[in-house]
Design a protein around this motif. Structure first.
Motif, mmCIF file in Angstrom:
data_model
loop_
_atom_site.group_PDB
_atom_site.id
_atom_site.type_symbol
_atom_site.label_atom_id
_atom_site.label_comp_id
_atom_site.label_asym_id
_atom_site.label_seq_id
_atom_site.Cartn_x
_atom_site.Cartn_y
_atom_site.Cartn_z
ATOM 1 N N GLU A 145 0.824 -1.201 0.000
ATOM 2 C CA GLU A 145 0.000 0.000 0.000
ATOM 3 C C GLU A 145 0.864 1.260 0.000
ATOM 4 O O GLU A 145 0.560 2.239 -0.688
ATOM 5 C CB GLU A 145 -0.917 -0.015 1.215
ATOM 6 C CG GLU A 145 -1.885 1.163 1.280
ATOM 7 C CD GLU A 145 -2.760 1.101 2.512
ATOM 8 O OE1 GLU A 145 -3.904 1.575 2.444
ATOM 9 O OE2 GLU A 145 -2.293 0.582 3.553
ATOM 10 N N HIS A 162 -11.403 -6.022 1.878
ATOM 11 C CA HIS A 162 -11.961 -4.785 1.324
ATOM 12 C C HIS A 162 -10.875 -3.732 1.139
ATOM 13 O O HIS A 162 -10.842 -3.023 0.127
ATOM 14 C CB HIS A 162 -13.063 -4.262 2.248
ATOM 15 C CG HIS A 162 -13.666 -2.970 1.778
ATOM 16 N ND1 HIS A 162 -14.514 -2.903 0.694
ATOM 17 C CD2 HIS A 162 -13.528 -1.686 2.238
ATOM 18 C CE1 HIS A 162 -14.878 -1.652 0.497
ATOM 19 N NE2 HIS A 162 -14.289 -0.889 1.426
ATOM 20 N N ARG A 163 -9.983 -3.672 2.113
ATOM 21 C CA ARG A 163 -8.875 -2.706 2.035
ATOM 22 C C ARG A 163 -7.954 -3.026 0.868
ATOM 23 O O ARG A 163 -7.537 -2.130 0.116
ATOM 24 C CB ARG A 163 -8.119 -2.732 3.352
ATOM 25 C CG ARG A 163 -6.918 -1.797 3.420
ATOM 26 C CD ARG A 163 -6.298 -1.919 4.795
ATOM 27 N NE ARG A 163 -4.985 -1.320 4.856
ATOM 28 C CZ ARG A 163 -4.159 -1.465 5.887
ATOM 29 N NH1 ARG A 163 -4.538 -2.207 6.938
ATOM 30 N NH2 ARG A 163 -2.974 -0.886 5.888
ATOM 31 N N SER A 179 -9.545 -2.063 -2.415
ATOM 32 C CA SER A 179 -9.528 -0.617 -2.640
ATOM 33 C C SER A 179 -8.164 -0.155 -3.137
ATOM 34 O O SER A 179 -8.054 0.695 -4.029
ATOM 35 C CB SER A 179 -9.879 0.123 -1.335
ATOM 36 O OG SER A 179 -11.185 -0.194 -0.919
ATOM 37 N N GLN A 208 -7.767 -1.207 -6.717
ATOM 38 C CA GLN A 208 -8.511 -0.321 -7.611
ATOM 39 C C GLN A 208 -7.755 0.988 -7.830
ATOM 40 O O GLN A 208 -7.712 1.517 -8.947
ATOM 41 C CB GLN A 208 -9.890 -0.033 -7.024
ATOM 42 C CG GLN A 208 -10.769 0.804 -7.950
ATOM 43 C CD GLN A 208 -12.153 1.009 -7.378
ATOM 44 O OE1 GLN A 208 -12.409 0.738 -6.209
ATOM 45 N NE2 GLN A 208 -13.064 1.496 -8.201
#
Length: 643
Positions: A75, A129-130, A133, A136
């Motif tokens: 991330e 979910h993280r 995201s 994406q």
């Protein structure tokens, strides 16, 4: 109990069994009528099951922590570029590689998390979910990188060996048959096209060195289930590039209604652009676009052909619309050559179209162009027939001044001189039209050796020439002077013969036609001399060949009659026109031989009277005056060369 210590469940099914056993033990422990030994066993078992559950929780906690840490590292890499507006691929291969590794790590974690049941595990669900995201976010950035790469490294399409120009000049038809200017045959008979026009010209539409980078983006996005987004971005950029090139070609995006409302001059210009652009678009640009799609998307199956079709669809629709509008419009004679240009262009491109759009999903493109070809052929036939009707039905209300070459003749002969360039196409289109001819012409005798003079086009050419000749005969009747009728027909038939002899038309009309029409205009020259000069020379003939000379009164009468007749001819026929210099000279010579010889003989037999004032012209005078005939500008003897 030690043997249970190692029996830590390793999968989700085992955890369910342990939980069920723990629940049963708890339930049994609440029973009142239990012995002390049994109660002790249940307490030990409860303690052991609790230990198992505690160990599993600790292991899951460690694994969750590891996954979360890996996600955080990836991330950080992704987010570091969100605040940096420089392009990743412009920052060197190291940064590019690290970014793609981070994306790959996120995708790996997502795949692993999806393999677990996260519905009832809130932490795992949040982690998944993280990760999604972040993925994406990375995909959006890759999409930006893709668009930047395609735009920045786009190359202008400038094929060096594709030069397609119109091979014909415009010929405008109207009810008065305004003449086109005569041009040397060599200027109109050649196809002014590059010899390389049949070659496919493939160039790099995007710099070759970025193709591997674009492919790497495609691979990552497709693996991450973002193939649709990749295709949308790729199609959008490449479609815009094609539309920009379409604008460079100066092809207007015209609707069918727009085309049908056009004046002929504008329409002819647009047709010329269409035929020129069709070859460049299909043999150059789309062939190059197809290769680019193959290079980038060749590993992704039908996606390749889908993207190519979407990129080219709007441009193809525009080209088809224009062709359909021309095919359905009024079939005036002036459209014939342009329709043939369009027909030949499309027929020549069908193999290229079949190759570019060979997949089933794009079969409609092939069907549309094959249908358009058929409709263009039908329109060309209709225009050809309209041309023949226009030739035969053209009406003149007054004679053409001076008896020169009629504009109808010039129009028709200059027009059909361009037909040999379309020989194969016209033969193909006209092969079934022979039965429609009400009054067929005689074909050449030598049917065994089929040649150009026996083909369908030759047959129709001779039919048009026959209609033209028949119309010219009608127009000759508008002249009150019989001699001028002969001059008019002589001029026009001679013009037809010269046009045939001096061009490729001679191969289609044949030597027999040329010989026959040579004899026709020569006979017309003879008819002219008989109609004009017989009455003039009549005054010079000797009624008493045996006597030495005629009486003075007779001589005066004959001289007076000759002078009046000659001067009348001179006054009228200096305004007549024989445009062809050689034909004019030949007719003057033959006339001079007839008239001057008769006049010299007449004066020679009557030398005793030649000093009389009634002899207004010497032999030399008559010779010089005859040179004034057929110049197209009226003269009187006062402003003749003699005076």
């Amino acid at each position: 109990m030690d043997e249970f210590q190692s029996a830590i469940p390793t999968n989700e099914g085992d955890l369910h069994v342990v939980a069920a056993a723990h629940h049963i033990v708890k339930a049994l422990s609440t029973t009142k009528n239990l012995s002390d030994d049994l109660r002790k066993i249940l307490v030990d078992l409860d303690s052991h099951l609790s230990m198992i559950t505690l160990n599993v929780d600790r292991k899951e906690g460690r694994e969750f922590f590891d996954v979360e840490e890996r996600l955080k590292q990836a991330e950080r890499k992704i987010l570091s570029w969100e605040s940096d507006r420089n392009m990743i691929w412009d920052s060197g291969p190291t940064e590019t590689s690290r970014y793609l590794e981070a994306v790959d790590e996120i995708q790996t974690l997502i795949d692993g998390l999806r393999g677990l049941s996260v519905k009832e595990n809130r932490k795992l669900k949040e982690l998944l979910h993280r990760a999604a995201s972040i993925l994406q976010m990375a995909m959006s950035r890759l999409e930006e990188e893709l668009i930047h790469m395609l735009v920045q490294h786009k190359q202008q399409f400038e094929p060096k060996h594709m030069s397609f120009r119109s091979r014909t000049r415009d010929v405008v038809y109207d009810e008065s048959f305004i003449s086109v200017e005569d041009e040397p045959a060599e200027e109109t008979s050649g196809r002014n096209c590059s010899s390389d026009e049949s070659d496919v010209c493939i160039v790099d539409l995007v710099h070759a060195h970025v193709i591997p980078d674009i492919k790497s983006i495609a691979k990552v996005m497709f693996i991450s289930d973002y193939g649709k987004e990749f295709c949308e971005a790729f199609i959008g950029v490449r479609k815009e590039a094609l539309e920009q090139y379409f604008d460079i070609l100066e092809i207007g995006k015209l609707s069918i209604e727009d085309v049908l409302k056009m004046e002929w001059t504008s329409m002819s210009s647009e047709i010329n652009k269409w035929t020129w652009s069709m070859k460049i678009i299909f043999r150059g640009y789309l062939a190059s676009e197809k290769r680019l799609c193959d290079q980038v998307l060749g590993d992704f199956g039908s996606v390749n052909s889908f993207c190519f079709l979407e990129i080219s669809k709007a441009t193809i629709h525009c080209l088809l619309n224009f062709g359909e509008a021309i095919a359905m419009g009024p079939h005036q004679p002036e459209k014939l050559l342009r329709l043939l240009d369009m027909y030949e262009t499309l027929a020549d491109l069908l193999l290229d179209i079949d190759t570019l759009f060979s997949e089933e999903a794009s079969s409609f493109v092939r069907i549309e162009f094959y249908g358009l070809l058929e409709r263009l052929g039908d329109s060309a036939i209709a225009a050809f027939k309209a041309f023949g009707v226009a030739v035969s039905s053209n009406v003149s209300l007054s004679p053409f001044p001076g008896g020169g070459v009629h504009p109808l003749n010039k129009y028709v002969m200059n027009y059909i001189m361009m037909f040999p360039e379309y020989c194969n196409t016209l033969n193909l289109l006209l092969k079934d039209q022979l039965a429609d001819v009400a009054h067929p012409l005689t074909r050449p005798d030598n049917e065994q050796n089929m040649s150009l003079s026996t083909c369908s086009m030759a047959y129709h050419l001779r039919l048009i020439a026959s209609s033209l000749e028949s119309n010219l005969h009608k127009k000759s009747k508008l002249y009150k002077d019989e001699a001028l009728q002969h001059v008019f027909l002589m001029n026009n038939i001679h013009y037809m013969v010269q046009k045939v002899k001096g061009s490729e038309l001679r191969l289609f009309f044949g030597d027999e036609w040329i010989r026959k029409h040579n004899a026709k205009f020569q006979q017309l020259a003879t008819d002219y001399q008989r109609a004009t000069w017989s009455s003039v020379v009549f005054w010079l003939k000797d009624d008493n060949p045996g006597s030495s000379s005629m009486t003075k009164s007779t001589f005066k009468e004959r001289c007076k009659g000759f002078n009046v007749a000659f001067e009348e001819v001179y006054k009228s026929q200096t305004s007549w026109c024989i445009p062809d210099p050689q034909l004019r000279e030949d007719l003057r010579i033959s006339t001079s031989l007839k008239v001057v010889h008769a006049y010299r003989t007449f004066l020679g037999r009557n030398l005793t009277h030649t000093d009389d004032k009634c002899v207004k012209h010497t032999v030399e005078d008559v010779e010089k005056l005859l040179l004034d005939l057929f110049e197209g500008s009226p003269r009187s003897l006062r402003n003749s060369r003699r005076w």
